[in-house]
Design a protein around this motif. Structure first.
Motif, mmCIF file in Angstrom:
data_model
loop_
_atom_site.group_PDB
_atom_site.id
_atom_site.type_symbol
_atom_site.label_atom_id
_atom_site.label_comp_id
_atom_site.label_asym_id
_atom_site.label_seq_id
_atom_site.Cartn_x
_atom_site.Cartn_y
_atom_site.Cartn_z
ATOM 1 N N UNK A 97 18.314 16.367 0.749
ATOM 2 C CA UNK A 97 18.014 15.135 0.035
ATOM 3 C C UNK A 97 18.906 15.019 -1.188
ATOM 4 N N UNK A 98 19.432 13.841 -1.405
ATOM 5 C CA UNK A 98 20.195 13.540 -2.612
ATOM 6 C C UNK A 98 19.215 12.974 -3.632
ATOM 7 N N UNK A 99 19.172 13.564 -4.807
ATOM 8 C CA UNK A 99 18.216 13.152 -5.839
ATOM 9 C C UNK A 99 18.896 12.252 -6.860
ATOM 10 N N UNK A 100 18.302 11.091 -7.091
ATOM 11 C CA UNK A 100 18.851 10.081 -7.987
ATOM 12 C C UNK A 100 17.837 9.787 -9.083
ATOM 13 N N UNK A 101 18.276 9.810 -10.326
ATOM 14 C CA UNK A 101 17.386 9.548 -11.446
ATOM 15 C C UNK A 101 17.472 8.115 -11.932
ATOM 16 N N UNK A 102 16.348 7.610 -12.420
ATOM 17 C CA UNK A 102 16.278 6.276 -13.004
ATOM 18 C C UNK A 102 15.210 6.278 -14.086
ATOM 19 N N UNK A 103 15.308 5.348 -15.023
ATOM 20 C CA UNK A 103 14.243 5.179 -16.012
ATOM 21 C C UNK A 103 13.344 3.999 -15.668
ATOM 22 N N UNK A 104 13.571 3.362 -14.516
ATOM 23 C CA UNK A 104 12.664 2.306 -14.068
ATOM 24 C C UNK A 104 11.278 2.895 -13.856
ATOM 25 N N UNK A 105 10.263 2.227 -14.405
ATOM 26 C CA UNK A 105 8.879 2.680 -14.262
ATOM 27 C C UNK A 105 8.048 1.529 -13.737
ATOM 28 N N UNK A 106 7.247 1.805 -12.719
ATOM 29 C CA UNK A 106 6.425 0.758 -12.113
ATOM 30 C C UNK A 106 4.990 1.237 -12.013
ATOM 31 N N UNK A 107 4.080 0.357 -12.435
ATOM 32 C CA UNK A 107 2.659 0.675 -12.383
ATOM 33 C C UNK A 107 1.916 -0.375 -11.584
ATOM 34 N N UNK A 108 0.948 0.064 -10.815
ATOM 35 C CA UNK A 108 0.131 -0.869 -10.028
ATOM 36 C C UNK A 108 -0.785 -1.680 -10.933
ATOM 37 N N UNK A 109 -1.048 -1.162 -12.129
ATOM 38 C CA UNK A 109 -1.896 -1.904 -13.074
ATOM 39 C C UNK A 109 -1.173 -3.140 -13.588
ATOM 40 N N UNK A 110 0.110 -2.974 -13.928
ATOM 41 C CA UNK A 110 0.875 -4.114 -14.441
ATOM 42 C C UNK A 110 1.127 -5.142 -13.359
ATOM 43 N N UNK A 111 1.376 -4.680 -12.140
ATOM 44 C CA UNK A 111 1.636 -5.570 -11.004
ATOM 45 C C UNK A 111 0.929 -4.970 -9.800
ATOM 46 N N UNK A 112 -0.260 -5.469 -9.441
ATOM 47 C CA UNK A 112 -1.049 -4.853 -8.360
ATOM 48 C C UNK A 112 -0.317 -4.765 -7.029
ATOM 49 N N UNK A 113 0.641 -5.667 -6.792
ATOM 50 C CA UNK A 113 1.390 -5.661 -5.526
ATOM 51 C C UNK A 113 2.886 -5.559 -5.803
ATOM 52 N N UNK A 114 3.323 -4.491 -6.482
ATOM 53 C CA UNK A 114 4.711 -4.448 -6.963
ATOM 54 C C UNK A 114 5.761 -4.491 -5.865
ATOM 55 N N UNK A 115 5.452 -3.976 -4.661
ATOM 56 C CA UNK A 115 6.463 -3.858 -3.617
ATOM 57 C C UNK A 115 6.303 -4.880 -2.496
ATOM 58 N N UNK A 116 5.484 -5.862 -2.695
ATOM 59 C CA UNK A 116 5.390 -6.935 -1.708
ATOM 60 C C UNK A 116 6.576 -7.870 -1.907
ATOM 61 N N UNK A 117 7.371 -8.124 -0.850
ATOM 62 C CA UNK A 117 8.528 -9.017 -1.006
ATOM 63 C C UNK A 117 8.165 -10.403 -1.530
ATOM 64 N N UNK A 118 6.941 -10.823 -1.311
ATOM 65 C CA UNK A 118 6.505 -12.132 -1.800
ATOM 66 C C UNK A 118 6.191 -12.112 -3.286
ATOM 67 N N UNK A 119 6.195 -10.923 -3.891
ATOM 68 C CA UNK A 119 5.902 -10.809 -5.323
ATOM 69 C C UNK A 119 7.067 -10.237 -6.122
ATOM 70 N N UNK A 120 7.690 -9.176 -5.630
ATOM 71 C CA UNK A 120 8.661 -8.409 -6.412
ATOM 72 C C UNK A 120 9.802 -9.286 -6.912
ATOM 73 N N UNK A 121 10.070 -9.218 -8.217
ATOM 74 C CA UNK A 121 11.186 -9.965 -8.797
ATOM 75 C C UNK A 121 11.712 -9.195 -9.997
ATOM 76 N N UNK A 122 12.201 -7.997 -9.716
ATOM 77 C CA UNK A 122 12.712 -7.093 -10.733
ATOM 78 C C UNK A 122 13.793 -6.266 -10.068
ATOM 79 N N UNK A 123 14.870 -5.999 -10.770
ATOM 80 C CA UNK A 123 15.999 -5.318 -10.151
ATOM 81 C C UNK A 123 15.604 -3.956 -9.593
#
Length: 532
Positions: A33-59
């Motif tokens: 596995x190639x490990x890639x770091x990011x400082x992007x942080x996602x919480x289900x509290x802030x956006x209950x459906x963060x990974x639904x294509x009909x909702x997600x609008x963040x890079x």
């Protein structure tokens, strides 16, 4: 190997393909596995459906979806016009750019083995439009009137107005193809689970409601235009850039992306020791100040114009970002067809005298008081320093008494959408490399800022007029007029345009293409081997 900076060519016009630097995309992976770091942080509290294509609008969220949820079209290597991905072919079938047809690749399957048909595409598009998520991502599909299917493989989009940018929009995750068995028709899919037909499947590791690691595994059922050069990639989320940098130094990760600090980038670029390469990539990220034009503090246009007259972009960039950014005088960045320096043309050099006259002519008492809001954890650690510098510029004029306040993104974004901030700072990574993606999201009806500013000439005439032109050079005059109106009305003030950087260990190949100009992470390009 020395730490070195590899600079990839700048974007020009509609973005010419960049040349490979370190390694090549056809390098294979040894299975680790190639490990890639990011400082992007996602919480289900802030956006209950963060990974639904009909909702997600963040890079950051889009960078997850682009690896797992297939779209009909996709941005090619090195940018340029979108090319077929889940589709075998696509194109306008009329002279007015109002009827767009796609034929799916034969034998497409979701990762679970279910076949993909034209009805799945129709379902996915209509679902996003029907849900109308408060992220406003559905507005990317606003020109869709109806979706028609013919047989199992042909999808026809009937548009309500000409839209030459529609192929680009079909390359964005909101147009991702989803399985109706996993994604309800009338509501979002909560949590961090997702399913699709992209080059990878993804397993989320979550702690206390925070997505801490995304494990991407090569999808054996994938059928599309991409060559996948590794078997597994792990994207690890860090709380800050310093922790991410330490992990790279220790070898816990192989690469790090956004958001490194300016100091980290400077150190990496100057170092002559070590086995980490710094790769500079042309970028289209912009930063800007936005105004709630209904707020009493900035409702008078003279106040906003005075702010625009005072801001010294060159001093700001020099003090905070150095050579890692450039002053920006329009919402459309340099390198995009239609870019103009509308704010410089309107205001010229910073001037306290001119700003004072603007306020006096409007009968506005000084100092004008308001608070500038910024997010503490979404655009990088230098954001606080940036707003301290802006505050000083405005307050040193004697015309303003500005406070600043930082808020975590999880609360900042909701407060901004609710109109709780009079003045606030935002960043923008384009949906696609076209001027429309730097205009409509801010100025059109249903804009992503939920801004009360709407100019009928822009929304009803100029934006539709610009979208009729398949040859984007023919749209330049219209695009320039939009930018000139924006400079005169000042619903927002562009500040700077940034470069992009990747730091990777020197046995990681494909880094020249791992980011495109729209900040799309393309993990399929990465492999292990000997760098060149």
């Amino acid at each position: 190997m020395n730490r070195k900076t590899l600079v990839l060519p700048a974007v020009v016009g509609l973005l010419a393909p960049v040349l490979a630097a370190c390694g090549g995309s056809d390098s294979g992976s040894d299975g680790d596995a190639i490990a890639v770091g990011t400082t992007d942080r996602f919480t289900a509290e802030a956006a209950p459906a963060p990974l639904d294509p009909a909702y997600a609008y963040d890079v950051g969220l889009w960078n997850i979806l682009r690896h797992t949820t297939q779209t009909l079209m996709i941005q090619p290597r090195g940018d340029g016009e979108p090319v077929p991905e889940a589709a075998e072919q696509c194109g306008f079938t009329d002279t007015g750019n109002e009827r767009y047809s796609c034929t799916l690749r034969d034998g497409l399957k979701f990762a679970n083995g279910d076949p993909i048909t034209a009805e799945d595409v129709k379902y996915s598009i209509e679902r996003a439009l029907a849900i109308k998520a408060d992220s406003k991502v559905y507005t990317l599909l606003s020109t869709v009137d109806t979706v028609e299917t013919q047989g199992d493989r042909e999808v026809i989009f009937h548009l309500n107005t000409a839209d030459a940018t529609f192929p680009f929009k079909l390359s964005t995750p909101v147009a991702g193809i989803v399985n109706k068995d996993d994604y309800p028709k009338d509501k979002l899919r909560d949590g961090f689970e997702l399913d699709g037909s992209g080059p990878y499947t993804m397993k989320a590791e979550v702690e206390d409601g925070v997505l801490t690691k995304s494990v991407f595994t090569k999808n054996p059922n994938y059928k599309g235009s991409l060559t996948v050069n590794n078997d597994k990639v792990e994207v690890v989320s860090f709380t800050d850039a310093e922790a991410m940098g330490e992990a790279l130094d220790k070898g816990d990760i192989d690469m790090m992306t956004r958001a490194m600090t300016p100091e980290q980038i400077q150190t990496l670029s100057k170092s002559t020791e070590g086995d980490v390469d710094l790769i500079e990539v042309a970028g289209l990220e912009i930063r800007y100040l936005a105004f709630n034009t209904d707020a009493q503090t900035v409702k008078d246009k003279a106040v906003r114009k005075a702010v625009a007259q005072l801001i010294n972009r060159s001093a700001l960039v020099s003090a905070v970002y150095g050579s890692q950014a450039e002053p920006l005088y329009s919402t459309v960045p340099a390198g995009i067809t239609g870019h103009s320096n509308s704010f410089f043309n309107t205001y010229g050099d910073p001037s306290v005298t001119k700003a004072k006259a603007m306020l006096e002519d409007a009968g506005i008492a000084t100092p004008v008081k308001f608070t500038m809001h910024y997010t503490t954890d979404h655009y990088g650690a230098a954001t606080k320093q940036e707003f301290e510098h802006l505050q000083k510029q405005l307050n040193d004029s004697g015309l303003f008494d500005v406070d600043i306040e930082g808020t975590p993104w999880a609360k900042f974004r909701d407060a901004e959408l609710d109109g709780k901030y009079d003045v606030f700072g935002m960043g923008w990574f384009p949906d696609f490399p076209d001027a429309d993606s730097f205009i409509a999201p801010f100025l059109d009806k249903g804009n992503t800022l939920n801004s009360p500013y709407l100019n009928p000439e822009i929304t009803d005439t100029l934006i539709p007029e610009s979208r009729r032109e398949a040859d984007r050079l023919s749209a330049v005059d219209t695009l320039n007029e939009i930018q000139d109106i924006t400079a005169r009305d000042v619903p927002m003030i562009p500040l700077w345009q940034g470069k992009q950087y990747v730091a990777a260990r020197d046995d990681i190949t494909g880094t020249a293409y791992v980011l495109n100009s729209s900040s799309t992470l393309q993990l399929w390009e990465l492999g292990r081997g000997v760098s060149g």
